[in-house]
Design a protein around this motif. Structure first.
Motif, mmCIF file in Angstrom:
data_model
loop_
_atom_site.group_PDB
_atom_site.id
_atom_site.type_symbol
_atom_site.label_atom_id
_atom_site.label_comp_id
_atom_site.label_asym_id
_atom_site.label_seq_id
_atom_site.Cartn_x
_atom_site.Cartn_y
_atom_site.Cartn_z
ATOM 1 N N ARG A 256 5.507 -0.246 5.833
ATOM 2 C CA ARG A 256 4.967 -1.593 5.651
ATOM 3 C C ARG A 256 4.717 -1.929 4.177
ATOM 4 O O ARG A 256 3.680 -2.473 3.803
ATOM 5 C CB ARG A 256 3.665 -1.755 6.456
ATOM 6 C CG ARG A 256 3.866 -1.608 7.951
ATOM 7 C CD ARG A 256 2.584 -1.795 8.716
ATOM 8 N NE ARG A 256 2.796 -1.664 10.151
ATOM 9 C CZ ARG A 256 1.824 -1.753 11.074
ATOM 10 N NH1 ARG A 256 0.579 -1.985 10.684
ATOM 11 N NH2 ARG A 256 2.102 -1.619 12.356
ATOM 12 N N PHE A 257 5.696 -1.621 3.358
ATOM 13 C CA PHE A 257 5.612 -2.005 1.956
ATOM 14 C C PHE A 257 5.705 -3.523 1.851
ATOM 15 O O PHE A 257 6.409 -4.168 2.638
ATOM 16 C CB PHE A 257 6.761 -1.393 1.153
ATOM 17 C CG PHE A 257 6.611 0.087 0.897
ATOM 18 C CD1 PHE A 257 5.438 0.761 1.189
ATOM 19 C CD2 PHE A 257 7.655 0.807 0.329
ATOM 20 C CE1 PHE A 257 5.304 2.117 0.946
ATOM 21 C CE2 PHE A 257 7.535 2.157 0.071
ATOM 22 C CZ PHE A 257 6.355 2.816 0.384
ATOM 23 N N ASN A 258 5.021 -4.087 0.865
ATOM 24 C CA ASN A 258 5.212 -5.510 0.614
ATOM 25 C C ASN A 258 6.556 -5.719 -0.079
ATOM 26 O O ASN A 258 7.253 -4.765 -0.431
ATOM 27 C CB ASN A 258 4.062 -6.081 -0.224
ATOM 28 C CG ASN A 258 3.918 -5.391 -1.576
ATOM 29 O OD1 ASN A 258 4.902 -4.990 -2.190
ATOM 30 N ND2 ASN A 258 2.688 -5.241 -2.033
ATOM 31 N N ARG A 259 6.935 -6.948 -0.282
ATOM 32 C CA ARG A 259 8.264 -7.263 -0.794
ATOM 33 C C ARG A 259 8.498 -6.656 -2.172
ATOM 34 O O ARG A 259 9.579 -6.107 -2.448
ATOM 35 C CB ARG A 259 8.440 -8.780 -0.854
ATOM 36 C CG ARG A 259 9.848 -9.223 -1.227
ATOM 37 C CD ARG A 259 9.971 -10.737 -1.126
ATOM 38 N NE ARG A 259 11.346 -11.154 -1.385
ATOM 39 C CZ ARG A 259 11.832 -11.374 -2.601
ATOM 40 N NH1 ARG A 259 11.044 -11.209 -3.664
ATOM 41 N NH2 ARG A 259 13.085 -11.750 -2.764
ATOM 42 N N GLU A 260 7.478 -6.735 -3.050
ATOM 43 C CA GLU A 260 7.635 -6.203 -4.399
ATOM 44 C C GLU A 260 7.863 -4.688 -4.388
ATOM 45 O O GLU A 260 8.709 -4.166 -5.129
ATOM 46 C CB GLU A 260 6.396 -6.534 -5.243
ATOM 47 C CG GLU A 260 6.242 -8.004 -5.603
ATOM 48 C CD GLU A 260 5.761 -8.843 -4.435
ATOM 49 O OE1 GLU A 260 5.272 -8.233 -3.438
ATOM 50 O OE2 GLU A 260 5.887 -10.080 -4.491
ATOM 51 N N ASP A 261 7.132 -3.982 -3.537
ATOM 52 C CA ASP A 261 7.286 -2.528 -3.468
ATOM 53 C C ASP A 261 8.619 -2.129 -2.830
ATOM 54 O O ASP A 261 9.220 -1.114 -3.210
ATOM 55 C CB ASP A 261 6.130 -1.901 -2.683
ATOM 56 C CG ASP A 261 4.839 -1.903 -3.476
ATOM 57 O OD1 ASP A 261 4.871 -2.235 -4.673
ATOM 58 O OD2 ASP A 261 3.771 -1.576 -2.895
ATOM 59 N N ARG A 262 9.087 -2.930 -1.868
ATOM 60 C CA ARG A 262 10.389 -2.641 -1.258
ATOM 61 C C ARG A 262 11.497 -2.750 -2.295
ATOM 62 O O ARG A 262 12.410 -1.914 -2.356
ATOM 63 C CB ARG A 262 10.678 -3.595 -0.095
ATOM 64 C CG ARG A 262 9.867 -3.329 1.151
ATOM 65 C CD ARG A 262 10.529 -3.933 2.389
ATOM 66 N NE ARG A 262 10.857 -5.334 2.225
ATOM 67 C CZ ARG A 262 10.044 -6.337 2.517
ATOM 68 N NH1 ARG A 262 8.825 -6.079 2.980
ATOM 69 N NH2 ARG A 262 10.417 -7.589 2.359
#
Length: 336
Positions: A256-262
């Motif tokens: 469940r990473f946020n978009r920036e971390d993905r």
């Protein structure tokens, strides 16, 4: 969408062509001290690398440990495990050489500058990208030789592994540590002249690439390589990139990473460093005639990753721009 040709990729191709037609300056008996220059250049590359590392930024980056774990495991575990199962099927010496070249590529750390640039372009977590790219380079100094050396024993009984690790220590590890220790004194200057240092890095890489291919061409080792082998290496490079990219995507979604971390996980975890690969090949394969072949998959992957990651980063960039516009311009009704 228009793509710019990377001048450095063109320079790499020109180096290989030059090595093919004029290999004599790059061989051991040459009057030109290319070995000494490249050895000093490697030490300076990693000294400046350590000089530009900020201990404070590295400490602050430790908080997002799940993201770091995904990136580092992808770089140093996932990639080698994708290649390792094919080792038992390598029957001939030529097949073993090609497999070793691909496995060397798989065991390398991530890039630093281009990873950060692409993460920034795509709207990812830039501090995490800087942390992971820097950490990956430091881990790779130790981990890459550990992956490779067990497989160098086949047909290289006269290879002195003590010499390899001593050379690795003096040319890579000690300069990095020295650079980190002197970072408070020279860190600002190193970052101020990072563009010039980048040009120096590329010049040394081109020198090592020339020497590696010159030795291989001179010894005739490339006569074993057919155009079909090169096509196969391109397919393998595409396979490694997309499979790793897909697995990183699944893990990022599962965690469940946020978009920036993905985005950061995608770009930092799927790239391989031409800088580290070139200089490490000089240390690990300096006594072997296969040095040029070992660099071949890395150069192919380097070109492919620039192309593919640029496309993906551009797509993420457009999506980020659309999202920002939607935030700044909420739905409104207008009279016509």
């Amino acid at each position: 969408m228009r793509f710019r040709t990377d001048p450095f990729v063109l320079a790499l191709i020109l180096c290989v062509i030059t090595a093919y037609f004029f290999p004599e300056p790059g061989i051991g008996e040459s009057w030109f001290p290319i070995k000494t220059i490249s050895s000093i250049g490697i030490s300076l590359i990693f000294f400046f690398y350590g000089l530009k590392l900020s201990p404070d930024k590295l400490k602050k980056g430790l908080n997002n440990w799940k993201l770091h774990l995904v990136v580092q495991l992808s770089t140093f575990v996932l990639f080698p495990l994708l290649v390792l199962p094919f080792y038992p099927f390598m029957q001939s010496a030529e097949q073993h050489t090609l497999w070793l070249a691909v496995f060397f590529l798989a065991s390398l750390p991530s890039t630093v500058s281009s990873s950060v640039v692409m993460v920034s372009m795509a709207g990812g977590n830039i501090p995490a990208a800087i942390f992971n790219a820097s950490l990956s380079g430091m881990i790779g100094i130790l981990v890459t030789p550990l992956w490779i050396t067990p497989f160098l024993e086949k047909g290289t009984a006269d290879l002195d592994f003590t010499h390899i690790y001593m050379q690795l220590a003096f040319e890579v590890i000690i300069p990095v540590v020295l650079g980190i220790l002197l970072q408070p004194l020279g860190g600002k200057a190193a970052n101020r002249y990072s563009r010039q240092l980048s040009l120096f890095d590329k010049a040394i890489i081109l020198l090592i690439v020339y020497k590696s291919f010159a030795g291989s061409f001179y010894s005739g080792i490339f006569r074993q390589i057919q155009w079909g082998d090169i096509a196969l290496l391109i397919l393998i490079s595409l396979f490694l990139f997309f499979v790793a990219f897909g697995i990183i995507y699944l893990f990022s979604k599962w965690l469940r990473f946020n978009r920036e971390d993905r985005i950061t996980a995608f770009f930092c975890g799927s790239k391989k460093s031409l800088v580290h690969g070139t200089v490490m090949s000089k240390v690990l394969f300096s006594k072997l005639s296969i040095a040029g072949i070992v660099l071949l998959p890395l150069m192919l992957y380097h070109g492919l990753q620039i192309l593919l990651v640029s496309i993906i980063a551009s797509r993420f960039s457009r999506e980020t721009l659309i999202q920002d516009q939607q935030k700044d311009s909420p739905d409104q009704t207008h009279d016509v």
